[in-house]
Design an enzyme around this catalytic site. Sequence first.
Site, PDB file in Angstrom:
ATOM      1  N   TRP A  45      -2.866  -2.575  -1.654  1.00  0.00           N
ATOM      2  CA  TRP A  45      -2.637  -4.006  -1.854  1.00  0.00           C
ATOM      3  C   TRP A  45      -3.482  -4.673  -0.762  1.00  0.00           C
ATOM      4  O   TRP A  45      -3.188  -4.551   0.423  1.00  0.00           O
ATOM      5  CB  TRP A  45      -1.157  -4.350  -1.680  1.00  0.00           C
ATOM      6  CG  TRP A  45      -0.824  -5.767  -2.035  1.00  0.00           C
ATOM      7  CD1 TRP A  45      -0.518  -6.248  -3.272  1.00  0.00           C
ATOM      8  CD2 TRP A  45      -0.760  -6.884  -1.141  1.00  0.00           C
ATOM      9  NE1 TRP A  45      -0.265  -7.603  -3.204  1.00  0.00           N
ATOM     10  CE2 TRP A  45      -0.408  -8.021  -1.912  1.00  0.00           C
ATOM     11  CE3 TRP A  45      -0.964  -7.046   0.230  1.00  0.00           C
ATOM     12  CZ2 TRP A  45      -0.256  -9.286  -1.357  1.00  0.00           C
ATOM     13  CZ3 TRP A  45      -0.807  -8.308   0.784  1.00  0.00           C
ATOM     14  CH2 TRP A  45      -0.463  -9.406  -0.005  1.00  0.00           C
ATOM     15  N   LYS A  99       5.800  -4.596  -4.503  1.00  0.00           N
ATOM     16  CA  LYS A  99       7.251  -4.548  -4.411  1.00  0.00           C
ATOM     17  C   LYS A  99       7.742  -4.497  -2.975  1.00  0.00           C
ATOM     18  O   LYS A  99       8.778  -5.049  -2.642  1.00  0.00           O
ATOM     19  CB  LYS A  99       7.763  -3.331  -5.171  1.00  0.00           C
ATOM     20  CG  LYS A  99       9.259  -3.340  -5.273  1.00  0.00           C
ATOM     21  CD  LYS A  99       9.753  -2.701  -6.516  1.00  0.00           C
ATOM     22  CE  LYS A  99      11.228  -2.955  -6.696  1.00  0.00           C
ATOM     23  NZ  LYS A  99      11.525  -4.336  -7.111  1.00  0.00           N
ATOM     24  N   GLU A 120      16.217 -18.072  -9.211  1.00  0.00           N
ATOM     25  CA  GLU A 120      15.858 -16.691  -9.562  1.00  0.00           C
ATOM     26  C   GLU A 120      15.263 -16.625 -10.976  1.00  0.00           C
ATOM     27  O   GLU A 120      14.288 -15.901 -11.214  1.00  0.00           O
ATOM     28  CB  GLU A 120      17.108 -15.797  -9.423  1.00  0.00           C
ATOM     29  CG  GLU A 120      16.952 -14.358  -9.844  1.00  0.00           C
ATOM     30  CD  GLU A 120      15.877 -13.576  -9.090  1.00  0.00           C
ATOM     31  OE1 GLU A 120      15.349 -14.064  -8.081  1.00  0.00           O
ATOM     32  OE2 GLU A 120      15.534 -12.467  -9.551  1.00  0.00           O
ATOM     33  N   HIS A 130      15.713 -36.743  -9.455  1.00  0.00           N
ATOM     34  CA  HIS A 130      14.960 -37.187  -8.273  1.00  0.00           C
ATOM     35  C   HIS A 130      13.531 -36.649  -8.296  1.00  0.00           C
ATOM     36  O   HIS A 130      12.924 -36.477  -7.231  1.00  0.00           O
ATOM     37  CB  HIS A 130      15.682 -36.744  -7.001  1.00  0.00           C
ATOM     38  CG  HIS A 130      17.045 -37.333  -6.870  1.00  0.00           C
ATOM     39  ND1 HIS A 130      17.268 -38.672  -6.637  1.00  0.00           N
ATOM     40  CD2 HIS A 130      18.273 -36.771  -6.990  1.00  0.00           C
ATOM     41  CE1 HIS A 130      18.560 -38.900  -6.604  1.00  0.00           C
ATOM     42  NE2 HIS A 130      19.200 -37.763  -6.813  1.00  0.00           N
ATOM     43  N   LYS A 185      11.556 -15.223 -11.735  1.00  0.00           N
ATOM     44  CA  LYS A 185      11.305 -14.118 -12.677  1.00  0.00           C
ATOM     45  C   LYS A 185      10.218 -14.524 -13.667  1.00  0.00           C
ATOM     46  O   LYS A 185       9.292 -13.791 -13.921  1.00  0.00           O
ATOM     47  CB  LYS A 185      12.574 -13.816 -13.456  1.00  0.00           C
ATOM     48  CG  LYS A 185      13.457 -12.677 -13.298  1.00  0.00           C
ATOM     49  CD  LYS A 185      13.268 -11.500 -12.460  1.00  0.00           C
ATOM     50  CE  LYS A 185      12.602 -11.650 -11.144  1.00  0.00           C
ATOM     51  NZ  LYS A 185      13.238 -11.089  -9.997  1.00  0.00           N
ATOM     52  N   CYS A 195       0.853  -1.173   0.000  1.00  0.00           N
ATOM     53  CA  CYS A 195       0.000   0.000   0.000  1.00  0.00           C
ATOM     54  C   CYS A 195       0.896   1.231   0.000  1.00  0.00           C
ATOM     55  O   CYS A 195       1.916   1.276   0.681  1.00  0.00           O
ATOM     56  CB  CYS A 195      -0.942   0.114   1.197  1.00  0.00           C
ATOM     57  SG  CYS A 195      -2.125  -1.223   1.325  1.00  0.00           S
ATOM     58  N   GLU A 217       6.701 -14.907 -11.923  1.00  0.00           N
ATOM     59  CA  GLU A 217       6.047 -13.722 -11.365  1.00  0.00           C
ATOM     60  C   GLU A 217       5.554 -12.749 -12.438  1.00  0.00           C
ATOM     61  O   GLU A 217       4.567 -12.062 -12.230  1.00  0.00           O
ATOM     62  CB  GLU A 217       6.894 -13.033 -10.286  1.00  0.00           C
ATOM     63  CG  GLU A 217       8.169 -12.399 -10.730  1.00  0.00           C
ATOM     64  CD  GLU A 217       8.991 -11.834  -9.561  1.00  0.00           C
ATOM     65  OE1 GLU A 217       8.471 -11.622  -8.463  1.00  0.00           O
ATOM     66  OE2 GLU A 217      10.192 -11.591  -9.781  1.00  0.00           O
ATOM     67  N   ARG A 234       3.723  -0.351  -4.909  1.00  0.00           N
ATOM     68  CA  ARG A 234       3.462  -0.920  -3.590  1.00  0.00           C
ATOM     69  C   ARG A 234       2.106  -1.628  -3.515  1.00  0.00           C
ATOM     70  O   ARG A 234       1.766  -2.236  -2.500  1.00  0.00           O
ATOM     71  CB  ARG A 234       3.483   0.191  -2.526  1.00  0.00           C
ATOM     72  CG  ARG A 234       4.792   0.935  -2.472  1.00  0.00           C
ATOM     73  CD  ARG A 234       4.707   2.064  -1.477  1.00  0.00           C
ATOM     74  NE  ARG A 234       4.596   1.570  -0.123  1.00  0.00           N
ATOM     75  CZ  ARG A 234       5.628   1.256   0.647  1.00  0.00           C
ATOM     76  NH1 ARG A 234       6.843   1.400   0.191  1.00  0.00           N
ATOM     77  NH2 ARG A 234       5.449   0.814   1.865  1.00  0.00           N
ATOM     78  N   ASN A 256      -1.436   1.901   5.727  1.00  0.00           N
ATOM     79  CA  ASN A 256      -0.607   0.842   5.166  1.00  0.00           C
ATOM     80  C   ASN A 256      -0.207  -0.046   6.340  1.00  0.00           C
ATOM     81  O   ASN A 256       0.389   0.435   7.298  1.00  0.00           O
ATOM     82  CB  ASN A 256       0.616   1.498   4.492  1.00  0.00           C
ATOM     83  CG  ASN A 256       1.771   0.551   4.246  1.00  0.00           C
ATOM     84  OD1 ASN A 256       2.922   0.962   4.224  1.00  0.00           O
ATOM     85  ND2 ASN A 256       1.499  -0.716   4.051  1.00  0.00           N
ATOM     86  N   GLY A 257      -0.565  -1.338   6.278  1.00  0.00           N
ATOM     87  CA  GLY A 257      -0.214  -2.250   7.376  1.00  0.00           C
ATOM     88  C   GLY A 257      -1.413  -3.076   7.787  1.00  0.00           C
ATOM     89  O   GLY A 257      -2.396  -3.172   7.050  1.00  0.00           O
TER      90      GLY A 257
HETATM   91  C1  G6P Z   1       8.543  -8.807  -2.829  1.00  0.00           C
HETATM   92  C2  G6P Z   1       9.076  -8.324  -4.157  1.00  0.00           C
HETATM   93  C3  G6P Z   1      10.342  -9.082  -4.524  1.00  0.00           C
HETATM   94  C4  G6P Z   1      11.370  -8.962  -3.410  1.00  0.00           C
HETATM   95  C5  G6P Z   1      10.796  -9.394  -2.059  1.00  0.00           C
HETATM   96  C6  G6P Z   1      11.730  -9.029  -0.929  1.00  0.00           C
HETATM   97  O1  G6P Z   1       8.088 -10.094  -2.951  1.00  0.00           O
HETATM   98  O2  G6P Z   1       8.092  -8.483  -5.165  1.00  0.00           O
HETATM   99  O3  G6P Z   1      10.888  -8.560  -5.718  1.00  0.00           O
HETATM  100  O4  G6P Z   1      12.476  -9.761  -3.717  1.00  0.00           O
HETATM  101  O5  G6P Z   1       9.552  -8.728  -1.820  1.00  0.00           O
HETATM  102  O6  G6P Z   1      11.812  -7.628  -0.858  1.00  0.00           O
HETATM  103  P1  G6P Z   1      13.043  -6.827  -0.313  1.00  0.00           P
HETATM  104  O7  G6P Z   1      12.669  -5.397  -0.502  1.00  0.00           O
HETATM  105  O8  G6P Z   1      13.185  -7.189   1.139  1.00  0.00           O
HETATM  106  O9  G6P Z   1      14.242  -7.211  -1.095  1.00  0.00           O
END
Ligand code: G6P
Length: 614
Positions: free
Chosen positions: A75, A609, A487, A510, A491, A2, A494, A27, A101-102
């Site tokens: 969010w 994010k 990773e 396995h 990517k 948020c 997501e 956010r 926010n929270g």
């Molecule tokens: C969210 C974001 C990711 C990020 C993760 C951790 O899931 O979408 O891209 O890696 O949070 O966030 P941070 O800010 O702690 O790296």
Amino acid sequence: MCGIVGYIGDKKAYPILIKGLSRLEYRGYDSAGVALIQDGKILNVYKRQGKVQDLVDFANDFSTEGTVGIGHTRWATHGEPNDVNAHPHFSGDENIVLVHNGIIENYEIIKKELTKRGHEFKTETDTEVLVHLIEEIKENSQVSIEEAVRMALKEVHGAYAIVLISKDSPDKIIAARKSSPLVIGLGEDEYYVASDATPIVEYTKNVVYLEDEQIAIVDRKNGLRIISIGNTEVSPYVQELEMQLEELEKGGYDHFMLKEIYEQPRAIHDSFRGRLNAAESWIALGGIRDYENQIANADRIVIIACGTSWHAGLVGEYLIEDLARIPVEVEYASEFRYRNPIIRPNDVVIAISQSGETADTLAALKMAKEEGATLLGIVNVVGSSISRVTDAGSYTHAGPEIGVASTKAFTTQVTILAMMAMLLAKKRGTINQTRFQNLLNEMEAIPEKIEYLLTSNDYIKGIADNYKDAANALFLGRGSCFPIALEGALKLKEISYIHAEGYPAAEMKHGPIALIDENMPVFVIATQGPNYEKVVSNIQEVKARKGKIIAIVTKGDTIVKDIADHYIEIPETDELLVPILATVPFQLISYHIAVMRGCNVDQPRNLAKSVTVE
Ligand code: G6P
């Protein structure tokens, strides 16, 4: 998650709020809303499910006058993302409006109590309960709005950043935080409030970061006053923002994600600039200098992080154990904090976080602090909560990352971890001068090698076209490239919503091998190194089952090129730095596949994010 924003001053508030919300949309983007006080007496609230643009389209038909206002981009946590649950939320008498926010954890108990006293709630949100509680206290105790906020916050549990305005005090904005960030911008006779500095930077560089359990009272005439929830005066600590406005714009790229992929040579260079010099053969991390001995002599290093940052932590484990021979454990912050872990005073805990605000990482750090561990941070956002809670740390200096899928933040995190590993190895005498010098040389060459890699963008896009309709994908790597497989899979899933899994290449037999058929793309990191031949065997196992191989190989490779359906060459480098280079083709493949599938690359569904809730 948020995003919240507020403005009070001489300018029209609405355009500032809308621009600010667009900057904060990373956010959360389930709904957006604003509240404006017009002529000191009319409170106009507009809110809409969807993006900030949906709100703008809606509000076009109404008055957006007023020089004081607040806004929110959501969010969803409590209540589905619809118009009703969108913020701002009203008090029962519709005098006060609040954005949040929270999560207010004890909202149900408070709601029951307030319901008994006659309050009626129109939404399913915890936020509406908080604004009713403030109203109740204000009426019952006959106190000012700021005192009512202070008294209410003493009763709530959970995390919050709130901003509110009220018809009865039309020249004031009240803001408060606990575990969710808030920044106040100080202009000429005007003030801004926001979840981060991005909505503020074009108006002023002077900011105050609110600390936990502090309340800011911003008064049009009397300026900014900060008090603690315990009611003591706090003198505001004004800092200067280093952020540049251009960093927040797409600069000609179609998406922030693509821009941020292309920024990696610069970002990585910035992350080692002034910290490493190959010609003079030294490495120095000023932010952790005072703790170097402690880290070098630690019983173990525990890395805590979430998401992509956790993957960086895994690469860090390989690098630090290999070079510096210090035991490293990498933990999901969300698991660590709830599993009664063993933390000893001689442990060094490193939190890795792009935003510096991830709620689980922050909570895990606080827990480690209570056990007496030394806390370090590898953080991108300057002044963020994690950077302030830790004893010391190194900023990644990647610049603002706006695309929800992390790219340059990840490669700069790995860069810092590589430098830490080299520094600790030198200090502990576990690396010889030749290897050390070679690593310094190779690190300095990484930005140029990524520049070269980026020239293959069109070629990589061509490869992506073959797999845009895949339903599943597998990513394989070994050693320090195993986390890159994780990773790569993250990517792809997501941003393109293709189911993908990352595996250590040898583990494929396995389980995941059962999934392989002619429709399954398998992305493999098969660069030169001690595991090369083993990975070639794994590739043969996939081919024997008709899987499609897309291999990342070292420039000049001949063997894998002949077996793979597609290959992408990366320049040769030290084995421990391959993870940085091998990441880039996976970023580009995911990006192009997502664009071809018509997905919203910068704002993938359901994600945010900055995850400031547990
Ligand atoms: C969210 C974001 C990711 C990020 C993760 C951790 O899931 O979408 O891209 O890696 O949070 O966030 P941070 O800010 O702690 O790296």
